[in-house]
Design a protein around this motif. Structure first.
Motif, PDB file in Angstrom:
ATOM      1  N   ALA A  29       0.827  -1.209   0.000  1.00 40.32           N
ATOM      2  CA  ALA A  29       0.000   0.000   0.000  1.00 40.32           C
ATOM      3  C   ALA A  29       0.859   1.256   0.000  1.00 40.32           C
ATOM      4  N   LEU A  30       2.046   1.147   0.580  1.00 39.03           N
ATOM      5  CA  LEU A  30       2.973   2.281   0.614  1.00 39.03           C
ATOM      6  C   LEU A  30       3.861   2.342  -0.627  1.00 39.03           C
ATOM      7  N   GLY A  31       3.681   1.372  -1.532  1.00 44.02           N
ATOM      8  CA  GLY A  31       4.476   1.349  -2.743  1.00 44.02           C
ATOM      9  C   GLY A  31       5.874   0.831  -2.532  1.00 44.02           C
ATOM     10  N   LEU A  32       6.059   0.019  -1.482  1.00 44.79           N
ATOM     11  CA  LEU A  32       7.379  -0.522  -1.161  1.00 44.79           C
ATOM     12  C   LEU A  32       7.387  -2.027  -1.408  1.00 44.79           C
ATOM     13  N   GLY A  33       8.557  -2.574  -1.604  1.00 47.78           N
ATOM     14  CA  GLY A  33       8.675  -4.010  -1.789  1.00 47.78           C
ATOM     15  C   GLY A  33       8.454  -4.762  -0.493  1.00 47.78           C
ATOM     16  N   ASP A  34       8.020  -6.009  -0.601  1.00 47.42           N
ATOM     17  CA  ASP A  34       7.722  -6.786   0.616  1.00 47.42           C
ATOM     18  C   ASP A  34       8.948  -7.489   1.179  1.00 47.42           C
ATOM     19  N   GLN A  35      10.141  -7.103   0.697  1.00 44.21           N
ATOM     20  CA  GLN A  35      11.361  -7.716   1.203  1.00 44.21           C
ATOM     21  C   GLN A  35      11.990  -6.915   2.345  1.00 44.21           C
ATOM     22  N   ALA A  36      11.371  -5.788   2.706  1.00 45.56           N
ATOM     23  CA  ALA A  36      11.909  -4.963   3.789  1.00 45.56           C
ATOM     24  C   ALA A  36      11.913  -5.754   5.092  1.00 45.56           C
ATOM     25  N   SER A  37      12.826  -5.389   5.998  1.00 48.53           N
ATOM     26  CA  SER A  37      12.944  -6.111   7.276  1.00 48.53           C
ATOM     27  C   SER A  37      11.650  -6.061   8.075  1.00 48.53           C
ATOM     28  N   TYR A  38      10.827  -5.024   7.817  1.00 57.80           N
ATOM     29  CA  TYR A  38       9.536  -4.856   8.503  1.00 57.80           C
ATOM     30  C   TYR A  38       8.675  -6.102   8.336  1.00 57.80           C
ATOM     31  N   ALA A  39       8.771  -6.745   7.160  1.00 52.87           N
ATOM     32  CA  ALA A  39       7.971  -7.937   6.890  1.00 52.87           C
ATOM     33  C   ALA A  39       8.815  -9.204   6.861  1.00 52.87           C
ATOM     34  N   ASN A  40      10.028  -9.114   7.361  1.00 49.28           N
ATOM     35  CA  ASN A  40      10.920 -10.273   7.407  1.00 49.28           C
ATOM     36  C   ASN A  40      10.516 -11.205   8.548  1.00 49.28           C
ATOM     37  N   ARG A  41      10.407 -12.490   8.257  1.00 54.56           N
ATOM     38  CA  ARG A  41       9.923 -13.434   9.267  1.00 54.56           C
ATOM     39  C   ARG A  41      10.815 -13.472  10.497  1.00 54.56           C
ATOM     40  N   GLU A  42      12.120 -13.459  10.303  1.00 52.91           N
ATOM     41  CA  GLU A  42      13.026 -13.489  11.450  1.00 52.91           C
ATOM     42  C   GLU A  42      12.842 -12.262  12.322  1.00 52.91           C
ATOM     43  N   ARG A  43      12.656 -11.134  11.667  1.00 49.68           N
ATOM     44  CA  ARG A  43      12.430  -9.891  12.410  1.00 49.68           C
ATOM     45  C   ARG A  43      11.116  -9.959  13.194  1.00 49.68           C
ATOM     46  N   ILE A  44      10.105 -10.495  12.558  1.00 52.15           N
ATOM     47  CA  ILE A  44       8.795 -10.622  13.216  1.00 52.15           C
ATOM     48  C   ILE A  44       8.885 -11.528  14.441  1.00 52.15           C
ATOM     49  N   LEU A  45       9.579 -12.643  14.301  1.00 55.56           N
ATOM     50  CA  LEU A  45       9.744 -13.564  15.437  1.00 55.56           C
ATOM     51  C   LEU A  45      10.499 -12.893  16.584  1.00 55.56           C
TER      52      LEU A  45
END
Length: 274
Positions: A213-229
């Motif tokens: 929605a922000l026009g950014l790729g989904d590879q950012a650390s914000y959506a990184n599984r390790e970061r989420i955990l």
């Protein structure tokens, strides 16, 4: 036209009667040239008698909102005996409603202002939620009825606003591994804190959609599984330290989560806890 003099009589504040009187006076192109004298919180017949006497001396009109039938009858009868124009602003409407609805009125002065008070409490709660959203000011934690804590994208803000419409003051605090939670969070009553838990999979999906929605790729650390955990692990440690209630919001709409919180709060109040 002589400057009119109107007495406004009420067993409450008298604002309703004054508004009606002003609306009527505006039809006479008097540019605000009139005297209004409000007589609020009428509690006995002596106040009414004194008002009638003054109105007679000044050739005034009396407009009133009295719910007490004895006061209404006395004011109308005594004014008629002295040929004073006296207008019952609310009485006929109450009588008509009683007849049509076949229900007795409560006859309690000031109920409309109690409704107004309810409205203003809601507005105050909404302003509170905005002021203390997203951990902007930790001082709000001590003032809040409810403190929501959770990682990013667990619906803390919409939930705060929803609960504000229920007249609850809600502060919300984001939990981020790199930032120590405010000390106030560990000083407040744990019963007032609610942790918002979410599954890694659901959070990952939500964050990816947010990035798109922000026009950014989904590879950012914000959506990184390790970061989420990492974030969720840190969240678990924080809520364990606080000892607060935790709600799994993975598959819940904001309304559902709000109802769970309201039920928790209701149960606490029934048990004599704040």
């Amino acid at each position: 036209m002589a400057k009119p003099f109107v007495y406004i009589v009420s067993d409450s504040v008298g604002e309703t009667a004054e508004l009606v009187v002003k609306a009527a006076l505006s039809q006479f192109d008097n540019s605000g040239e009139y005297h209004l004298h409000r007589v609020p919180y009428v509690e006995n017949l002596e106040i009414l008698d004194e008002t009638i006497k003054q109105a007679e001396e000044k050739g005034a009109i009396i407009g009133f909102t009295l719910v007490n039938p004895t006061f209404r009858r006395h004011l109308l009868e005594e004014s008629a005996a002295r040929k004073i124009e006296c207008i019952d602003i609310m009485g006929p409407l109450i009588d008509a409603m009683e007849k049509v609805y076949q229900k007795k009125p409560r006859l309690e002065p000031g109920l409309v202002h109690k409704l107004d008070e309810d409205y203003f409490k809601r507005v105050e709660a909404i302003e509170f939620a905005v002021r203390y959203d997203d951990g902007r000011d930790p001082r709000g934690i001590a003032k809040a009825d409810i403190v929501l804590i959770g990682v990013s994208r667990t619906s803390k803000t919409p939930l705060s606003q929803y609960l504000a419409h229920k007249r609850l003051k809600v502060a919300n605090v984001p939990i981020v591994p790199e930032v120590d939670p405010p000390e106030e969070l560990f000083q407040v009553d744990p019963n007032r804190c609610i942790g918002l838990k979410i599954s890694p999979e659901k959070l990952n999906d939500i964050r990816k959609e947010r990035l798109k929605a922000l026009g950014l790729g989904d590879q950012a650390s914000y959506a990184n599984r390790e970061r989420i955990l990492q974030e969720l692990d840190h969240f678990e440690k924080v809520v364990e330290r606080i000892g607060c209630h935790v709600i799994n919001v993975s598959n819940k709409a904001v309304e559902e989560t709000a109802n769970v919180i309201l039920n928790i709060r209701k149960q606490l109040l029934l048990n004599g806890k704040p």
